[in-house]
Write a protein that holds these residues in place. Sequence first.
Motif, PDB file in Angstrom:
ATOM      1  N   GLN A 110       0.897  -1.210   0.084  1.00 26.89           N
ATOM      2  CA  GLN A 110       0.125   0.051  -0.095  1.00 26.89           C
ATOM      3  C   GLN A 110       1.028   1.152   0.019  1.00 26.89           C
ATOM      4  O   GLN A 110       0.597   2.216  -0.685  1.00 26.89           O
ATOM      5  CB  GLN A 110      -0.739   0.004   1.219  1.00 26.89           C
ATOM      6  N   LEU A 111       2.070   1.390   0.872  1.00 28.13           N
ATOM      7  CA  LEU A 111       2.649   2.261   0.749  1.00 28.13           C
ATOM      8  C   LEU A 111       3.383   2.767  -0.398  1.00 28.13           C
ATOM      9  O   LEU A 111       3.732   3.736  -0.709  1.00 28.13           O
ATOM     10  CB  LEU A 111       3.851   2.339   1.928  1.00 28.13           C
ATOM     11  N   ARG A 112       3.935   1.756  -0.953  1.00 26.36           N
ATOM     12  CA  ARG A 112       4.519   1.802  -2.490  1.00 26.36           C
ATOM     13  C   ARG A 112       3.527   2.376  -3.266  1.00 26.36           C
ATOM     14  O   ARG A 112       3.881   3.304  -4.385  1.00 26.36           O
ATOM     15  CB  ARG A 112       5.122   0.603  -2.916  1.00 26.36           C
ATOM     16  N   ARG A 113       2.445   2.012  -3.447  1.00 25.32           N
ATOM     17  CA  ARG A 113       1.556   2.566  -4.447  1.00 25.32           C
ATOM     18  C   ARG A 113       1.169   3.788  -4.080  1.00 25.32           C
ATOM     19  O   ARG A 113       0.938   4.639  -4.858  1.00 25.32           O
ATOM     20  CB  ARG A 113       0.130   1.684  -4.306  1.00 25.32           C
ATOM     21  N   THR A 114       1.088   4.289  -2.731  1.00 22.79           N
ATOM     22  CA  THR A 114       0.814   5.638  -2.123  1.00 22.79           C
ATOM     23  C   THR A 114       1.933   6.556  -2.745  1.00 22.79           C
ATOM     24  O   THR A 114       1.716   7.775  -3.248  1.00 22.79           O
ATOM     25  CB  THR A 114       0.479   5.611  -1.095  1.00 22.79           C
ATOM     26  N   VAL A 115       3.078   6.191  -2.637  1.00 23.44           N
ATOM     27  CA  VAL A 115       4.263   7.071  -3.011  1.00 23.44           C
ATOM     28  C   VAL A 115       4.126   7.378  -4.589  1.00 23.44           C
ATOM     29  O   VAL A 115       4.362   8.508  -5.060  1.00 23.44           O
ATOM     30  CB  VAL A 115       5.421   6.388  -2.528  1.00 23.44           C
ATOM     31  N   GLY A 143      10.519   8.188   2.821  1.00 27.55           N
ATOM     32  CA  GLY A 143      11.213   7.961   4.132  1.00 27.55           C
ATOM     33  C   GLY A 143      10.890   6.885   4.881  1.00 27.55           C
ATOM     34  O   GLY A 143      11.653   6.052   5.414  1.00 27.55           O
ATOM     35  N   SER A 144       9.353   6.578   4.943  1.00 29.96           N
ATOM     36  CA  SER A 144       8.997   5.572   5.808  1.00 29.96           C
ATOM     37  C   SER A 144       9.444   4.126   4.983  1.00 29.96           C
ATOM     38  O   SER A 144       9.638   3.066   5.706  1.00 29.96           O
ATOM     39  CB  SER A 144       7.391   5.459   5.851  1.00 29.96           C
ATOM     40  N   LEU A 145       9.399   4.230   3.681  1.00 33.54           N
ATOM     41  CA  LEU A 145       9.903   3.050   2.761  1.00 33.54           C
ATOM     42  C   LEU A 145      11.177   2.523   3.289  1.00 33.54           C
ATOM     43  O   LEU A 145      11.530   1.475   3.176  1.00 33.54           O
ATOM     44  CB  LEU A 145       9.571   3.280   1.441  1.00 33.54           C
ATOM     45  N   VAL A 146      12.183   3.770   3.292  1.00 40.74           N
ATOM     46  CA  VAL A 146      13.669   3.573   3.494  1.00 40.74           C
ATOM     47  C   VAL A 146      13.746   2.777   4.758  1.00 40.74           C
ATOM     48  O   VAL A 146      14.575   1.959   5.010  1.00 40.74           O
ATOM     49  CB  VAL A 146      14.341   4.741   3.172  1.00 40.74           C
ATOM     50  N   ILE A 147      12.961   3.327   5.794  1.00 42.84           N
ATOM     51  CA  ILE A 147      13.348   2.906   7.196  1.00 42.84           C
ATOM     52  C   ILE A 147      12.583   1.442   7.266  1.00 42.84           C
ATOM     53  O   ILE A 147      13.382   0.502   8.088  1.00 42.84           O
ATOM     54  CB  ILE A 147      12.549   3.627   7.946  1.00 42.84           C
TER      55      ILE A 147
END
Length: 252
Positions: A152-157, A194-198
């Motif tokens: 979900q986060l990747r699609r959101t980015v 940033g959240s994805l990197v962490i």
Amino acid sequence: MLWIPVLLLAAAASVVACARLFRAAVRAADPRFRLTAGRGDSAARPLGLAETAFLVGGPARVAEVTLVAMARRGRLLLAHTGWATAVADRPADALEGAVLDALGPGLQLPVAELRAEVAASAEVRALGERLGAARLAVPAEIRSLVAGALRQLRRTVLGVAAAGLVSLLLLPHGGHSAAEVAGWFGLPLLLGAGSLVIARVDLAPYGRWATPLGAEAVRGAERHEALALAVHGVRAVHEPQFRAALTVRTAA
């Protein structure tokens, strides 16, 4: 000023996606699911074919190695056309039982369909639960939770980046400069990226099939020729007929 509602939607999507990832991280931090357990008896015990297959490639790899193992023992026919036919009428173990149950009374199915049914069987789920209890495999609940949050986060980015690009190129800025618009969209983009990197650092072990302890056990299994199929999958199948059966696409 149409870009402002678009910005608000993008920001809201980023916050929701990051909150879901944070929830998954908190859940994964539960002591019951901690993957940094010390070496134990499970790591010292040699892994079997099915166990190694699960830790390397999950249920699909278990189904794959079970079919090939049965074919090599003459208990299953794997045709180069992509069909599987049962020869044995009684299973030698639980995983063979899953294969025969999936084949049903007709005793024949396309290999792709058979592989999918075996991978989803109760016997393979039980194998994963045993490995999870031994801290060798990531629990299915946690793996699914983390993987879903990351998707979900990747699609959101990507969505935020696309929304920012559309706003810059197509929507009126209402007196704001392009740099200002880009800066505002950069905030939710920075939050998500940033959240994805962490997460890539902190949650990476939870997205795999094997825990660090399980991965260590698999490294030991790589030295055994008998387990090559479990570690390398179809690449380790030398029989042309079996390789063709596992790779060809057929219609049921």
